[in-house]
Design a protein around this motif. Sequence first.
Motif, mmCIF file in Angstrom:
data_model
loop_
_atom_site.group_PDB
_atom_site.id
_atom_site.type_symbol
_atom_site.label_atom_id
_atom_site.label_comp_id
_atom_site.label_asym_id
_atom_site.label_seq_id
_atom_site.Cartn_x
_atom_site.Cartn_y
_atom_site.Cartn_z
ATOM 1 N N GLU A 36 -7.361 74.138 40.661
ATOM 2 C CA GLU A 36 -6.568 74.579 41.776
ATOM 3 C C GLU A 36 -6.719 75.726 41.994
ATOM 4 O O GLU A 36 -6.253 76.430 43.306
ATOM 5 N N GLN B 112 -7.738 70.899 35.687
ATOM 6 C CA GLN B 112 -7.082 70.707 37.148
ATOM 7 C C GLN B 112 -6.214 71.993 37.379
ATOM 8 O O GLN B 112 -6.535 72.342 38.650
ATOM 9 N N GLU C 289 -7.452 67.792 30.232
ATOM 10 C CA GLU C 289 -7.587 67.685 31.717
ATOM 11 C C GLU C 289 -6.527 68.255 32.529
ATOM 12 O O GLU C 289 -6.852 68.612 33.802
ATOM 13 N N LEU C 290 -5.401 68.397 32.154
ATOM 14 C CA LEU C 290 -4.366 69.421 32.863
ATOM 15 C C LEU C 290 -4.878 70.714 33.048
ATOM 16 O O LEU C 290 -4.766 71.318 34.069
#
Length: 91
Positions: free
Chosen positions: A47, A43, A39-40
């Motif tokens: 971004e 993300q 998930e990081l």
Amino acid sequence: MNPLLEKELELAAQRKGVTKSQFIIDAVERALGRKNPYELMLQAKAEMAEDPRSGELARAFAAEHDKPYDTERSRADLIARLKAKHGLRAD
């Protein structure tokens, strides 16, 4: 805490450049599923896609992959330099 485990914790935290407390918090968050690496990554990609310079950065770094890295030549060069530095024959 076992002294050997605490020392290992201390060294691992130093390698990551964080405090022991922050290292433990990070580990607990991952264990509880609050900090999922996948998930990081998603993300971070999202971004980056929003950053107006992302296309420019992608083009700049894409050029680095055009030529494969010649590990054998680099290895031979490194060995030759080390031998020269330490006064050994370059057989």
